[in-house]
Design a protein around this motif. Sequence first.
Motif, PDB file in Angstrom:
ATOM      1  N   SER A  28       1.142  -1.162  -0.126  1.00 47.89           N
ATOM      2  CA  SER A  28      -0.357   0.221  -0.326  1.00 47.89           C
ATOM      3  C   SER A  28       0.738   0.970  -0.225  1.00 47.89           C
ATOM      4  N   GLN A  29       0.198   2.464  -0.398  1.00 50.53           N
ATOM      5  CA  GLN A  29       0.738   3.719  -0.553  1.00 50.53           C
ATOM      6  C   GLN A  29       1.756   4.104   0.705  1.00 50.53           C
ATOM      7  N   GLY A  30       2.434   4.190   1.084  1.00 54.98           N
ATOM      8  CA  GLY A  30       2.971   4.625   2.169  1.00 54.98           C
ATOM      9  C   GLY A  30       4.593   3.452   3.103  1.00 54.98           C
ATOM     10  N   THR A  31       3.519   2.759   2.607  1.00 56.67           N
ATOM     11  CA  THR A  31       4.795   1.351   3.341  1.00 56.67           C
ATOM     12  C   THR A  31       6.333   1.545   2.577  1.00 56.67           C
ATOM     13  N   TRP A  32       7.199   1.041   3.220  1.00 48.50           N
ATOM     14  CA  TRP A  32       8.738   1.271   3.400  1.00 48.50           C
ATOM     15  C   TRP A  32       9.315  -0.455   3.104  1.00 48.50           C
ATOM     16  N   LEU A  33      10.331  -1.470   2.194  1.00 48.37           N
ATOM     17  CA  LEU A  33      10.181  -1.981   2.421  1.00 48.37           C
ATOM     18  C   LEU A  33      12.267  -1.963   2.279  1.00 48.37           C
ATOM     19  N   ILE A  34      12.223  -3.291   2.775  1.00 47.70           N
ATOM     20  CA  ILE A  34      13.710  -3.796   2.783  1.00 47.70           C
ATOM     21  C   ILE A  34      14.003  -5.385   2.440  1.00 47.70           C
ATOM     22  N   GLU A  35      15.147  -5.002   1.267  1.00 40.50           N
ATOM     23  CA  GLU A  35      15.413  -5.969   0.204  1.00 40.50           C
ATOM     24  C   GLU A  35      16.602  -6.422   0.570  1.00 40.50           C
ATOM     25  N   ALA A  36      16.943  -8.109   0.374  1.00 40.18           N
ATOM     26  CA  ALA A  36      17.788  -8.205   0.562  1.00 40.18           C
ATOM     27  C   ALA A  36      18.069  -8.906  -0.312  1.00 40.18           C
ATOM     28  N   ASN A  37      18.569  -9.777  -1.480  1.00 36.98           N
ATOM     29  CA  ASN A  37      18.899 -10.658  -2.680  1.00 36.98           C
ATOM     30  C   ASN A  37      20.155 -11.417  -2.606  1.00 36.98           C
ATOM     31  N   THR A  38      20.026 -12.709  -3.580  1.00 34.47           N
ATOM     32  CA  THR A  38      21.363 -13.462  -3.766  1.00 34.47           C
ATOM     33  C   THR A  38      21.773 -12.871  -4.591  1.00 34.47           C
ATOM     34  N   GLY A  39      22.609 -13.160  -5.304  1.00 30.38           N
ATOM     35  CA  GLY A  39      22.783 -12.427  -6.627  1.00 30.38           C
ATOM     36  C   GLY A  39      23.732 -13.044  -7.273  1.00 30.38           C
ATOM     37  N   ASN A  40      25.284 -13.228  -8.338  1.00 28.89           N
ATOM     38  CA  ASN A  40      26.443 -14.171  -9.468  1.00 28.89           C
ATOM     39  C   ASN A  40      27.023 -12.716  -8.582  1.00 28.89           C
ATOM     40  N   ALA A  41      28.278 -12.958  -8.792  1.00 28.31           N
ATOM     41  CA  ALA A  41      29.599 -12.336  -8.620  1.00 28.31           C
ATOM     42  C   ALA A  41      29.742 -11.117 -10.219  1.00 28.31           C
ATOM     43  N   GLY A  44      28.415  -4.200  -9.613  1.00 34.00           N
ATOM     44  CA  GLY A  44      27.314  -3.526  -9.919  1.00 34.00           C
ATOM     45  C   GLY A  44      26.070  -4.402  -9.426  1.00 34.00           C
ATOM     46  N   SER A  45      26.635  -5.468  -7.775  1.00 35.29           N
ATOM     47  CA  SER A  45      25.665  -5.717  -7.389  1.00 35.29           C
ATOM     48  C   SER A  45      25.340  -5.312  -6.284  1.00 35.29           C
ATOM     49  N   THR A  46      23.726  -5.098  -5.806  1.00 34.31           N
ATOM     50  CA  THR A  46      23.637  -4.734  -4.089  1.00 34.31           C
ATOM     51  C   THR A  46      23.134  -5.790  -3.744  1.00 34.31           C
ATOM     52  N   ALA A  47      23.837  -7.358  -3.964  1.00 31.27           N
ATOM     53  CA  ALA A  47      23.451  -8.614  -3.684  1.00 31.27           C
ATOM     54  C   ALA A  47      24.824  -9.069  -2.663  1.00 31.27           C
ATOM     55  N   PHE A  48      23.394  -9.916  -1.473  1.00 28.06           N
ATOM     56  CA  PHE A  48      24.770 -10.667  -1.246  1.00 28.06           C
ATOM     57  C   PHE A  48      25.455 -11.926  -1.882  1.00 28.06           C
ATOM     58  N   THR A  49      26.688 -11.859  -2.175  1.00 29.25           N
ATOM     59  CA  THR A  49      27.521 -13.172  -3.050  1.00 29.25           C
ATOM     60  C   THR A  49      28.786 -13.399  -1.868  1.00 29.25           C
ATOM     61  N   PHE A  50      29.319 -14.687  -2.355  1.00 31.48           N
ATOM     62  CA  PHE A  50      30.207 -14.919  -2.358  1.00 31.48           C
ATOM     63  C   PHE A  50      31.359 -16.115  -3.034  1.00 31.48           C
ATOM     64  N   GLY A  62      25.032  -5.611   0.331  1.00 31.57           N
ATOM     65  CA  GLY A  62      24.251  -4.731  -0.317  1.00 31.57           C
ATOM     66  C   GLY A  62      22.926  -5.128   0.301  1.00 31.57           C
ATOM     67  N   LEU A  63      22.276  -4.025   0.228  1.00 33.24           N
ATOM     68  CA  LEU A  63      20.609  -4.004  -0.153  1.00 33.24           C
ATOM     69  C   LEU A  63      19.656  -3.316  -0.031  1.00 33.24           C
ATOM     70  N   ASP A  64      18.498  -3.099  -0.207  1.00 35.64           N
ATOM     71  CA  ASP A  64      18.492  -2.254  -1.509  1.00 35.64           C
ATOM     72  C   ASP A  64      16.963  -1.649  -0.233  1.00 35.64           C
TER      73      ASP A  64
END
Length: 173
Positions: A28-41, A44-50, A62-64
């Motif tokens: 809904s309008q006015g809500t905040w979101l915090i997002e953590a993603n997996t990703g590849n290497a 330019g990534s904001t994901a969690f990778t190793f 990283g976090l979004d």
Amino acid sequence: MKKLLFAALAVFAFSFSNAQDEGGSATSQGTWLIEANTGNAMVGSTAFTFTSQDGESVYNLGLDGGYFISDDLAVRVGLGFGGDSAADTNIFSYRLGAKYYLGGEFPIGVDLTGASIKDAQENPLWLGLQGGYAWFITDHIAIEPGLRYNLSLNEDFTDEGVFQFNIGFTLFL
């Protein structure tokens, strides 16, 4: 390490899962979101990778975050920091974009993602397009598997696009 990271994220998410219950949906309008993603290497990534291979370790943290400017439509920003042990370099990543939840369950996103690489002559810049499914495990927490395509906007860095399969963990506040 992965189990510890997942456990910490789960504790954080569940501790805030009932922080705001104002009767609207998570998107809904006015809500905040915090997002953590997996990703590849990908650079330019904001994901969690190793990854680690042949003595070379590449990592990214990283976090979004975002804000719903209208029902189902959020503007997002992301930051990431990573490195490469073989190249002895640091990478600062950033993201700016939007995410729309079609029917409140199918996230579709578009963003501009870039990176600043220590001592590099060229830095990547990507146009990212993604789609997936938001599986709400509580009213304020979703697991979002999805596909992403990153189109290179900097042909001097690379002219190749990159497909990714990501799993996002999103907290709606």
